[in-house]
Design a protein around this motif. Sequence first.
Motif, short mmCIF file in Angstrom:
data_model
loop_
_atom_site.label_atom_id
_atom_site.label_comp_id
_atom_site.label_asym_id
_atom_site.label_seq_id
_atom_site.Cartn_x
_atom_site.Cartn_y
_atom_site.Cartn_z
N LEU A 1 54.13 51.05 37.62
CA LEU A 1 52.89 50.31 37.37
C LEU A 1 53.02 48.86 37.78
O LEU A 1 54.11 48.30 37.77
N THR A 2 51.87 48.27 38.10
CA THR A 2 51.82 46.83 38.36
C THR A 2 50.72 46.25 37.49
O THR A 2 49.94 46.99 36.87
N SER A 3 50.63 44.93 37.47
CA SER A 3 49.57 44.30 36.68
C SER A 3 48.20 44.72 37.23
O SER A 3 47.24 44.92 36.48
N GLY A 4 48.13 44.89 38.55
CA GLY A 4 46.88 45.31 39.18
C GLY A 4 46.44 46.68 38.69
O GLY A 4 45.25 46.91 38.44
N LEU B 1 47.10 47.99 35.78
CA LEU B 1 46.64 47.87 34.39
C LEU B 1 45.26 47.23 34.32
O LEU B 1 44.45 47.56 33.46
N LEU B 2 44.99 46.32 35.26
CA LEU B 2 43.68 45.67 35.26
C LEU B 2 42.58 46.59 35.78
O LEU B 2 41.40 46.36 35.52
N SER B 3 42.99 47.64 36.50
CA SER B 3 41.99 48.57 37.03
C SER B 3 41.67 49.73 36.10
O SER B 3 40.85 50.59 36.41
N VAL B 4 42.36 49.79 34.98
CA VAL B 4 42.19 50.94 34.08
C VAL B 4 40.75 51.02 33.59
O VAL B 4 40.16 50.01 33.19
N ASN B 5 40.23 52.23 33.64
CA ASN B 5 38.86 52.45 33.16
C ASN B 5 38.84 53.54 32.10
O ASN B 5 37.85 54.19 31.85
N ILE B 6 40.01 53.76 31.51
CA ILE B 6 40.18 54.81 30.50
C ILE B 6 40.25 54.12 29.13
O ILE B 6 40.94 53.10 28.99
N GLU B 7 39.58 54.69 28.16
CA GLU B 7 39.53 54.01 26.85
C GLU B 7 40.89 53.97 26.17
O GLU B 7 41.35 52.92 25.73
N ASP B 8 41.52 55.13 26.06
CA ASP B 8 42.86 55.21 25.44
C ASP B 8 43.83 55.72 26.48
O ASP B 8 43.67 56.83 26.98
N LEU B 9 44.83 54.93 26.77
CA LEU B 9 45.78 55.35 27.80
C LEU B 9 47.20 55.29 27.24
O LEU B 9 47.59 54.31 26.59
N TYR B 10 47.95 56.36 27.48
CA TYR B 10 49.34 56.41 27.02
C TYR B 10 50.19 56.85 28.21
O TYR B 10 49.89 57.85 28.86
N ILE B 11 51.21 56.09 28.52
CA ILE B 11 52.08 56.46 29.64
C ILE B 11 53.53 56.46 29.18
O ILE B 11 54.03 55.46 28.66
N GLU C 1 58.68 42.86 33.11
CA GLU C 1 58.12 41.90 32.15
C GLU C 1 57.21 40.91 32.88
O GLU C 1 56.19 40.50 32.35
N LYS C 2 57.59 40.59 34.11
CA LYS C 2 56.81 39.63 34.91
C LYS C 2 55.40 40.17 35.16
O LYS C 2 54.40 39.45 35.05
N GLU C 3 55.34 41.46 35.50
CA GLU C 3 54.04 42.08 35.78
C GLU C 3 53.20 42.17 34.50
O GLU C 3 51.99 41.96 34.52
N LEU C 4 53.87 42.49 33.40
CA LEU C 4 53.14 42.55 32.11
C LEU C 4 52.62 41.17 31.75
O LEU C 4 51.48 41.02 31.28
N ASN C 5 53.43 40.18 32.00
CA ASN C 5 53.06 38.79 31.73
C ASN C 5 51.83 38.42 32.56
O ASN C 5 50.88 37.81 32.08
N ARG C 6 51.85 38.84 33.81
CA ARG C 6 50.75 38.54 34.73
C ARG C 6 49.45 39.21 34.25
O ARG C 6 48.37 38.63 34.29
N PHE C 7 49.61 40.46 33.80
CA PHE C 7 48.46 41.22 33.30
C PHE C 7 47.82 40.48 32.12
O PHE C 7 46.60 40.28 32.08
N VAL C 8 48.64 40.05 31.17
CA VAL C 8 48.11 39.35 29.99
C VAL C 8 47.44 38.04 30.42
O VAL C 8 46.35 37.70 29.95
N LYS C 9 48.08 37.35 31.35
CA LYS C 9 47.53 36.06 31.80
C LYS C 9 46.16 36.25 32.46
O LYS C 9 45.21 35.54 32.16
N LEU C 10 46.08 37.24 33.34
CA LEU C 10 44.81 37.50 34.03
C LEU C 10 43.73 37.93 33.05
O LEU C 10 42.57 37.57 33.18
#
Lengths: 188, 597
Positions: B209-212, B214-224, B231-240
């Motif tokens: 996975l990448t931050s991109g 995670l930002l494209s998710v259109n599913i209400e509840d997602l479990y992977i 951590e860098k990508e997760l950090n980017r996701f939260v920042k965006l």
Amino acid sequence: MSSTEQGTSSAAPAEPTTAPESAAAPEVPESFYYVHGKDKVVHKVSAGALQHSALIHGMISNLGYTEEQAKANPFPFENIDGDILQMVVDWCNQHKGKPTPPEDTNLPKQKEKLFDLVLAVNYLEIKELLTYCCKQVAMMVKGKSPEEIREIWMIPTDAEDEAAEKEAKKRAGKEAAGETAAAAGDAK
Amino acid sequence: MPIPFLSLPDKDLQYALKCMDIGELVCLSLCSKRTKNLVKSSDLKIESSAKLHKNFIHLDAYPRKLHELQNHPRTISFYHYTDYWIIEKYGTNTYRYTVRREPGSTLSDWIAHFQYIFNAPIIDLFIIGNASLSNLETVKLFIPRCKKLELSDQCSDEVAKMAFRKSFLIAERVKIFKNIFDEDNGIIKYLSLNLKDVIFVNYQKPFKLTSGDLLSVNIEDLYIETAIITEKELNRFVKLWTKSKHRFYRPKFIELYLRRDIDRAELLKGFKYEPPLEDNDNSFRFKRKDGKELFLFMEGRLFERDTLMPIRLLSLPEKDLQYTLNCMDIGDLIAFSLCSKRTKNLAKFSNRRIGPIVADVYQNYICLEIRPTEVRRVQDDPDPLFMYLDFSNPQIKLDRKKGIEAWRKEGFAHHDWIAHFLSIFKGSLIDQLGINDVCSISHLDIVKRIIPKFRKLKIMELCSTELTKMTFLKLAPIAEEVEIANKPFGNDISQLLSYNLKALTFSDWRTPLELNNVIITEKELNRFLKLWMKSNHRFYRPKYIKLYLPLIDDINQEELFKGIKYRDMDYQYRLTRADGKELLITISWSSVDFMVL
């Protein structure tokens, strides 16, 4: 419970505790012994705490020291670092007269000392503490890869082992040759 | 004695229906339209699931609530083949019925019948097994909707992709056990589908996975599980997310199971967050300008900079070293054994006992299962350890609950790994080799090279006829025992019986094995006994033969032992041959055993 004294200077033995009135049998006053490590710092430890160490327990039983004699003749453990002996004494005091739990959270935290601690505990024959220490050693590599384990446990590679073996053989050969030459010299 | 069941008073009839289990009710419903409606009126609520296989569909049903008179809450299974159903129930009162298809009735009719009598218009769970694309197209007509769709790890990549792409038309909740995504076929396309609840689970091939993504998710509840993301990508996701770029971001809950330690400092680097929630040091709150909040929960072990001081383990006294090795779990011990020849020998002489090693062959890898036999009161013990040998790569992958690791060892080929494990655990051979239906025939020779000897070969029930035949021909000669869970050779099994094996088992529970085109008769058994008695088979090797036969309780013993002298010993019969050899025959309700004494 342990008191630490510099050098072999004496410390007043603990006063015997007064037996409670309600107790059926009078309490036997606790006896103390003294140990020191490489740093010569003397640790005063109760006989009850020292029972954890099969080695010291055996020494006490064989010597039959009085309090005064024990004070004058601390048990010397020159092969154990002072701080390691302190850890051992602390652990023995903490677990004095108590059943040892399956998992011990009171283990010394300084992991860099773990190796020396294992050696000391092995020498002093403190079975329960040795068990905990070995578990700690095993936990050091929990979930690690072979490369990480090699690093953490300083395991030589096969090539290093082979080189060390060759070196040892070479040295043994030289020593044997030296001994033979010396023996020949003596014979002359 | 037959009774006019339908003439019973209505109350008694309902009472009788409540006493029947699902299988009995299905059978009753098939008798007539009237019985069909009667069963419907009993108003039994069920949980249902359907699994699509290559050649058949399998329906499972169990009652949601048991009537006080029903003491057998067993699942009932229905297997649909082209022209018949098998209805089967396990547990107390085990039984199996075969119901022939009526002319003109289709699979659709069967499913409609099933749904009608149990008032279950929607199947609760629909599982796609090793079905083909055409199966998928056909089944859509019969099962247009379900509450939950599951794509099993048995279905091919092609089927899984197709099924997942169309999943939102079938169900809102989807669970997928395959990782069908790669460079060209990114997960991003699938995460943007309009679904309510999606679970991805695959341990062997984690989901990148990448931050991109995670930002494209259109599913209400997602479990992977297992996810690979830095951590860098997760950090980017939260920042965006906090920068409010995604006002209409739909997901309410995303759970990523990383199976590794997390570097907390790296993840939270460079942005403000609210203090941890009460009683949980690992949860953080992020606020956006528009007032929306994001909660981040981190569970498991957070990354700590490793400050361990190395120790010279091999210099420890032997006893302490041994004890330390005893404290290690199997995975750690294997890792230790791979450090050097010396550590391999130490691991070997630690005498660690394990359960029999089982190997299962799948599409392009072999899964090895090593199970500790002892509970040693050490953390995380004694779960089995799963290891994976990929045919295309000589590395070994393993799952130690912290993500999939891949280990390589210089000079190690596939078979060296097996030899290494057998050596350190002092085993002589792999206990069981299972061939699954997804295994490719072209891989059988590779399997033989990797595992040149094993005790038992098990050919799984869903293997195709060709795969079963080829597996038997290639691998049976190097096995001591063989179990075949299907019927690849029709009823002509004579060619298999001549193999030099310690044991051969046919365990196809779907269709009984017939010998010489008929289920073996008492006459045939009598002939076998007579021939054995006449010592015509002096070198007859079998020591034990067990036959499971339908309706064995009706066996005609008179015919079975006709013309043969035997001693009757309460359901056991002893035959003595002229040369002194004895044969003990045991007849039970479902089987007949022959044992040479």
